[in-house]
Design an enzyme around this catalytic site. Structure first.
Site, PDB file in Angstrom:
ATOM      1  CG  ASP A 227      -1.459   1.223   1.428  1.00  0.00           C
ATOM      2  OD1 ASP A 227      -2.564   1.758   0.913  1.00  0.00           O
ATOM      3  OD2 ASP A 227      -0.969   1.641   2.800  1.00  0.00           O
TER       4      ASP A 227
ATOM      5  CG  ASP B 236      -0.977   8.220   2.446  1.00  0.00           C
ATOM      6  OD1 ASP B 236      -0.495   9.596   2.631  1.00  0.00           O
ATOM      7  OD2 ASP B 236      -1.387   8.168   3.614  1.00  0.00           O
TER       8      ASP B 236
ATOM      9  CG  ASP C 266      -1.280   2.398   6.286  1.00  0.00           C
ATOM     10  OD1 ASP C 266      -2.315   1.726   5.438  1.00  0.00           O
ATOM     11  OD2 ASP C 266      -1.616   4.128   7.266  1.00  0.00           O
TER      12      ASP C 266
HETATM   13  N1  PLP Z   1      -7.747   8.066  -0.675  1.00  0.00           N
HETATM   14  C1  PLP Z   1      -6.938   9.834  -0.615  1.00  0.00           C
HETATM   15  C2  PLP Z   1      -8.039  10.739  -1.615  1.00  0.00           C
HETATM   16  C3  PLP Z   1      -6.102   9.618   0.197  1.00  0.00           C
HETATM   17  O1  PLP Z   1      -5.804  11.196   0.100  1.00  0.00           O
HETATM   18  C4  PLP Z   1      -5.875   8.751   0.176  1.00  0.00           C
HETATM   19  C5  PLP Z   1      -4.391   8.224   1.125  1.00  0.00           C
HETATM   20  O2  PLP Z   1      -3.275   9.565   1.001  1.00  0.00           O
HETATM   21  C6  PLP Z   1      -6.303   7.342   0.484  1.00  0.00           C
HETATM   22  C7  PLP Z   1      -6.932   7.692  -0.769  1.00  0.00           C
HETATM   23  C8  PLP Z   1      -5.682   6.336   0.433  1.00  0.00           C
HETATM   24  O3  PLP Z   1      -4.197   6.064   0.079  1.00  0.00           O
HETATM   25  P1  PLP Z   1      -3.829   4.665   0.087  1.00  0.00           P
HETATM   26  O4  PLP Z   1      -4.570   3.620  -0.492  1.00  0.00           O
HETATM   27  O5  PLP Z   1      -2.551   4.573  -0.651  1.00  0.00           O
HETATM   28  O6  PLP Z   1      -3.525   4.287   1.638  1.00  0.00           O
HETATM   29 CA    CA Z   2      -3.214   3.226   3.214  1.00  0.00          CA
END
Ligand code: PLP
Ligand code: CA
Length: 302
Positions: A27, A29, A248
Site C-alpha cells: 500500500d 500512503d 497500514d
Molecule cells: N484517497 C485519498 C483521497 C487519499 O488522500 C488517500 C491517502 O493519501 C487514500 C485514498 C489512501 O491511499 P492508500 O491506499 O495509498 O493508503
Molecule cells: Ca494506506
C-alpha cells in the site's frame, strides 16, 4: 468477508516471511510515504527485497492521480519504481471498464479528479465530468430540469475535492434513468489524511452521497475488493498464496490481502495504532504486524 482470526503476531523473523513469498504488494500512503514525505528506511528496504529477487507492486486507493503521475511521485521521492508496478484505483476503474468491453459509443460520467480522467483517456474511453465540470450553479426555478447525456453507460466515483450538488444530481440522473448504467466506485475509504492535523472525509463520502440518492450499491474496484488482486495475479501470473500484502489499514489493505488469500503484514507507520489492532471489537487480524517496513532490515531473528 470478515472472519475472526487468531490475533496478529508481532513480526519476529522477517527473513522467514520474505523467503515464504515471491511478491510484495505495498500500500502507498502510510507504508511508503505519508502525504508527500517518504517514510524512513523505505529505499533501503525496497532495494534489499529487489536484490533477493522479489517482485514489488504498489497499490493505492487514492484515485486523484494516474499511474504516470504516481510514477513521478516515486521518482521525486528518490524511489526507482516503474509505472507498470503501480496500481492506483484510478487505473483500476479504467481496467475494469476495459475488462468488460465497455462499449466504444458509451461514455463515463466521472465524479473524481484528474487521475481517473487520465486513465480513461489512455484506455480510449470517452468521458465527461471530472474536477471542473460541476461548478455551474443550479438555478432552481419553477419548471427547471437538469439535462443529462443518455449515452452515459457508467458513473465512476472517486475522491473529489470539487464535489457538489450538481454532480450528485447529474450522476443520479445517469444511474437512475439510463438503462444498464453502471455505478463504479474507485474506493470507499471513510477518512483520509489530507493534512497531518486531522482526518478528512475520504472517497467513501462521495460514493455514499450517490449511493444515498440512487439506493444502489456501487461496484468497488479498489481495495478491499478482489478486482485488483485478480488483475495483478493474472497479469504477472502469480499465485496469491505467494504474495504478502503490506498495508497500514485494516478495512482496506489487510482485508484486500485476506480476500485474495495472501499473507498479510500490518505496519503501524500509518493510520492504525497497536491499540486499534488489539481492540476486542476489531475482527480484522493480519498474520503479522510491525512498526514500519524498514524493520525488515533491522529485526534479526533470535
Ligand atoms: N484517497 C485519498 C483521497 C487519499 O488522500 C488517500 C491517502 O493519501 C487514500 C485514498 C489512501 O491511499 P492508500 O491506499 O495509498 O493508503
Ligand atoms: Ca494506506
Amino acid at each position: 468477508i470478515v472472519t475472526a482470526r487468531a490475533s496478529a503476531e508481532k513480526l519476529k523473523d522477517p527473513d522467514q516471511l520474505i523467503d515464504s513469498v515471491k511478491t510484495f504488494i505495498f500500500d502507498c500512503d502510510g507504508v511508503i510515504w505519508k502525504g508527500d514525505k517518504l517514510i524512513d528506511g523505505v529505499p533501503e528496504t525496497l532495494d534489499m527485497l529487489r536484490s533477493k529477487g522479489k517482485r514489488l507492486v504498489f497499490v493505492t486507493n487514492n484515485s486523484t492521480k494516474s499511474r504516470k503521475q504516481y510514477g513521478k511521485k516515486f521518482e521525486t521521492l528518490g524511489l526507482d519504481v516503474s509505472e507498470e508496478e503501480i496500481f492506483a484505483s484510478s487505473f483500476a476503474a479504467a481496467a475494469y471498464l476495459k475488462s468488460i468491453d465497455f462499449p466504444k459509443d458509451k461514455k463515463v460520467y466521472v465524479v473524481g479528479e484528474d487521475g481517473i480522467l487520465k486513465e480513461l483517456e489512455l484506455a480510449g474511453i470517452q468521458y465527461l465530468g471530472g474536477p471542473v465540470y460541476g461548478e455551474k450553479k443550479i438555478e432552481l426555478k419553477p419548471g427547471y430540469m437538469m439535462e443529462h447525456d443518455e449515452n452515459v453507460g457508467a458513473v465512476v466515483v472517486g475522491f473529489d475535492q470539487y464535489f457538489n450538488y450538481y454532480k450528485v444530481q447529474y450522476a443520479t440522473l445517469c444511474i437512475r434513468e439510463n438503462p444498464g448504467c453502471l455505478f463504479i466506485a474507485t474506493n470507499r475509504d471513510a477518512v483520509t489524511h489530507l493534512t497531518d492535523a486531522q482526518e478528512w472525509a475520504g472517497g467513501g463520502s462521495m460514493v455514499g452521497a450517490i449511493g444515498g440518492s440512487t439506493q444502489r450499491e456501487p461496484l468497488v474496484v479498489g481495495k478491499p475488493s478482489t478486482f485488483m488482486m485478480d488483475y495483478l495475479a493474472n497479469k504477472f501470473s502469480i499465485s496469491k498464496s505467494q504474495i504478502c500484502m503490506v498495508g497500514d489499514r485494516l478495512d482496506t489493505d489487510i482485508l484486500f490481502g485476506q480476500n485474495g488469500g495472501c499473507k498479510t503484514l500490518l505496519v503501524l507507520s500509518g493510520v492504525t495504532s497497536l491499540s486499534m489492532l488489539q481492540n476486542p471489537d476489531n475482527l480484522i487480524q493480519p498474520d503479522f504486524y510491525t512498526n514500519k517496513i524498514s524493520d525488515f532490515l533491522s529485526i534479526k531473528a533470535a
